[in-house]
Design an enzyme around this catalytic site. Structure first.
Site, PDB file in Angstrom:
ATOM      1  N   ASP B  22      18.320   5.453  15.861  1.00  7.02           N
ATOM      2  CA  ASP B  22      18.599   6.984  16.101  1.00  7.02           C
ATOM      3  C   ASP B  22      18.799   7.569  14.688  1.00  7.02           C
ATOM      4  OD1 ASP B  22      19.705   9.031  17.248  1.00  7.02           O
ATOM      5  OD2 ASP B  22      21.653   8.203  17.895  1.00  7.02           O
ATOM      6  N   ASP B 117      14.551  12.470  17.576  1.00  7.41           N
ATOM      7  CA  ASP B 117      15.006  11.512  16.495  1.00  7.41           C
ATOM      8  C   ASP B 117      15.553  10.075  16.860  1.00  7.41           C
ATOM      9  OD1 ASP B 117      18.179  13.636  16.668  1.00  7.41           O
ATOM     10  OD2 ASP B 117      16.902  12.555  18.101  1.00  7.41           O
ATOM     11  N   GLU B 118      15.275   9.695  18.153  1.00  6.63           N
ATOM     12  CA  GLU B 118      15.397   8.489  18.670  1.00  6.63           C
ATOM     13  C   GLU B 118      14.436   7.659  19.452  1.00  6.63           C
ATOM     14  OE1 GLU B 118      18.704   9.954  21.576  1.00  6.63           O
ATOM     15  OE2 GLU B 118      18.280   7.954  21.879  1.00  6.63           O
TER      16      GLU B 118
END
Lengths: 372, 365
Positions: B22, B117-118
């Site tokens: 993350d 973003d993860e």
């Protein structure tokens, strides 16, 4: 068993036997060699159940006997020994003592009885041909043998003989290599229809050397190649070989002639930028000029021109550069001739024999195109 | 049953090693990295303070003032007027995301992006040469820091549920590893809202049942949970125990396609096994046809009654014809002990997939 043998002679035979022993044997005894000492000889045998080799060397037999010995380790040991003579003694519990100079080894073996019985090929007729001829023929077609297990009937080469010719053909379904040589020998009836020789047997014959001729026999299921005291026995590959005559095109009218080496080098260079999934190169022939090109969407393009002798219509064809390379690598002539029709039809390649050179060896390689 | 990968360790019952990676306040971090004048200042990405928009991301400097993602921009301005307000630049985040995910994919093919973003990574089969999932996580963190100038928090666990909670445990720039035997202890003190899928509504409903923490959730029976929450009740019951079988699925080009069946009664005679091979190859042929794919490699999986499992593979001409698949499957079967040993599971998987007709090499035969 207790014998004394020459290390050098033993090493020579072990090298041949290594080609037969299964690398990943599922049956333990198949990773072993059979030793049998009797008279004045140590007989050695290896088998993978399809292809077997029996050979041997002279020995001073103090006590006859037999044993199966782990091939790889035994070979490593004998290769590493320093002295000229090796003494092999069967000790208790199927152990084999190896003594040479000041070295002593003891390795565990298996009872000779657990080693499979090798097939015998009895036949009334026998063919004889020079080993060098057979080796040359094998070298020219071996690359075209398929390694796809699912097309098992292509996992070997077709071996055919008439009263005046020997023929060897191999194909993987994409290209085909055929070599034919003059041969004067009677008794070729058994080979008129041809037999399929497994790749492994052909590779093993390539390991043999010497001046002695090959004496060939067959029965219903097996082939025997005897060279001196050595006998290579191979199961005949079952299956129907495709009707290969049909794909050897005879009517292609576009026949450029060019230097074998120039073509080989240019293809090798241009193929550096051929695509990864469909890695073909494009050959375009115009008046006395060949342009080879390749394009890789991720990397870029390459092009090279090679002079050739050609006065036909322009023609282009996409080919796998490896296939071209295998063909050109299998021959020695200075020049080659390609016979082409269009981008969809097979390319048939021939060596152009030196007019001064010996005739008698006819070779061709058929390569199917790629859509580049 | 279709699976994302034949090597999926979930199917073989082995312990999986899952990473949840993350990025730390990703959008804001990208701006700060590219504009050194922003360093150390509160940065807020989102709608302008005058608008009615909300905040998409805020860096930790801004969060200290109570600004969170989804905070209305106007309120964010009141909370932290000195913050630098930036308009989001999604193409830029997207490009950055691709670079980072490319690093992830160097470690394993099994990368499942959850957002820009993860991502979840299954590294169970990819521990070499790093030796452990922890070492892989450290290496990934180092690579992202050095090559992209950004920090990523990583959670390591035996499944997605635990990995995701773990990545959030020590944010920013943290690494939290939950070993399989520590899963229960790790989850017990957490509030139930930390569990995947527990939103405000479920949280309220659980509160009514006297449940606030995972430990309290574990005291409820599966039946009780199913009564109250339906199917999700069963999921909650398993999540509370740290059980989560969801595979890490890659949305990249499919690498394999296949199915397997566990039989209620072991198959002993070859005739019955052959019938199953027939069924599996027909099904596989259909799946391939639906996707206009052909397979070069076929893998047969056989699990015997004592749970020992073998796989046998063969590569050949690309095909999706049911009879060709069946023929290969039969050949592969001869390399197993099926027929001599009872079989409890058969599976057939096609791999080295290619679009039909992609192979441009023409054939002689």
């Amino acid at each position: 068993m207790e014998i004394v043998v020459s290390r050098e002679e033993l090493v020579a035979e072990l090298a041949l036997l290594q080609g037969i022993v299964e690398r990943r044997a599922t049956i333990p005894v198949l990773s072993h060699l059979l030793f049998q000492a009797e008279g004045e000889r140590l007989s050695l045998a290896a088998t993978d159940l399809d292809v077997s080799l029996s050979t041997g060397c002279g020995a001073e037999v103090l006590r006859p006997g037999q044993l199966a010995v782990q091939a790889k380790k035994f070979t490593e040991i004998v290769r590493a020994l320093g002295a000229d003579e090796v003494r092999l003694t069967l000790a208790e519990g199927n152990n084999l003592a190896i003594e040479s100079g000041r070295s002593r080894f003891r390795i565990r073996g298996l009872e000779a009885e657990s080693f499979p019985t090798l097939p015998k090929v009895e036949s009334s007729s026998e063919l004889e041909f020079p080993l060098a001829t057979l080796r040359q023929m094998i070298g020219k077609v071996l690359f075209a043998i398929s390694s796809e297990e699912s097309r098992f009937q292509l996992n070997g080469a077709l071996f055919k003989a008439t009263d005046s010719t020997l023929e060897l053909v191999a194909t993987d379904g994409y290209r085909l290599a055929r070599v034919e040589t003059d041969f004067s020998g009677a008794g070729a009836e058994g080979l008129a229809q041809g037999v399929l020789v497994p790749r492994k047997a052909l590779q093993e014959i390539l390991r043999f050397s010497g001046e002695e001729p090959v004496r060939f026999r067959r029965n219903e299921h097996h082939l025997s190649f005897r060279i001196g005291d050595r006998e290579l026995i191979s199961r005949i590959l079952e299956g129907t070989f495709p009707d290969y005559e049909r794909v050897i095109a005879r009517d292609h009218e576009k026949k450029p002639v060019l230097s074998r080496e120039a073509l080989q080098l240019a293809v090798r260079r241009v193929s550096l930028l051929s695509g990864e999934r469909a890695r073909g190169v494009l050959l375009r022939f115009e008046a006395d000029l060949l342009t080879i090109s390749a394009a890789n969407p991720d990397l870029g393009e390459a092009e090279e021109q090679v002079v050739c002798r050609y006065d036909g219509e322009p023609v282009q064809i996409g080919l796998n550069p490896d296939y071209i390379g295998h063909f050109l690598g299998a021959i020695e002539s200075n020049e080659v001739r390609l016979e082409l029709k269009d981008a969809e039809s097979q390319c048939v390649g021939f060596p152009i024999e030196d007019p001064e050179g010996e005739a008698g060896d006819r070779y061709l390689c058929v390569i199917m195109p790629m859509h580049v | 049953m279709e699976r994302s990968d034949p090597a999926d360790p979930a199917a073989s019952g082995a312990v999986r090693r899952i990473l949840h990676c993350d990025m730390d306040c990703f959008y804001a971090a990208v701006h700060v990295r590219d504009d050194p004048s922003l360093r150390g200042r509160p940065v807020v990405v989102g709608g302008s303070p005058q608008s009615r928009g909300v905040i998409a991301a805020a860096n930790y400097e801004a969060r200290r003032f109570g600004v969170r993602s989804a905070t209305p921009s106007a309120r964010a301005y009141r909370l932290c007027p000195q913050a630098v307000f930036l308009r989001p630049d999604f193409p830029r985040y997207q490009a950055e995301s691709q670079e980072i995910f490319a690093i992830f994919r160097e470690f394993t093919d099994l990368v499942q992006p959850a957002s820009l973003d993860e991502a979840y990574l299954d590294v169970s089969a990819r521990l070499d040469p790093w030796g452990s999932a922890t070492a892989v996580a450290q290496e990934i963190r180092r690579r992202v820091r050095e090559e992209r100038g950004l920090t990523v928090s990583v959670g390591v666990g035996p499944n997605r549920l635990v990995a995701k909670i773990a990545s959030d445990f020590d944010k920013p720039d943290g690494l939290t590893v939950v070993k399989p035997h520590r899963v229960a202890a790790f989850l017990e003190p957490l509030l139930v809202r930390k569990l995947h899928g527990v939103g405000p509504a479920t949280e309220r409903a659980l509160q009514e049942l006297g449940v606030q923490t995972v430990l309290e959730l574990r005291r409820l029976s599966e039946r009780r949970l199913k009564q109250r929450f339906g199917r999700y009740g069963g999921v909650l019951y398993r999540f509370a125990r740290g059980i989560d079988d969801r595979p890490v699925r890659t949305d990249r080009v499919r690498k394999s396609l296949g199915s397997e069946t566990t039989y209620s009664q072991d198959l002993v005679d070859l005739e019955a096994i052959d019938r199953e091979l027939h069924r599996l190859s027909t099904g596989l042929s259909r799946s391939l046809a639906r996707r206009e794919l052909e397979a070069r490699t076929l893998t047969l999986k056989v699990r015997y009654s004592d749970f020992t499992t073998v796989t046998r593979s063969l590569s050949s001409q690309p095909t999706r014809a049911a009879d060709a698949l069946l023929e290969t499957a039969r050949l592969l079967l001869t390399r197993t002990e099926a027929g001599r040993r009872p079989v409890r599971l058969l599976g057939l998987t096609a791999s080295k997939l290619q679009t039909e007709g992609e192979d441009s090499q023409l054939r002689l035969f």
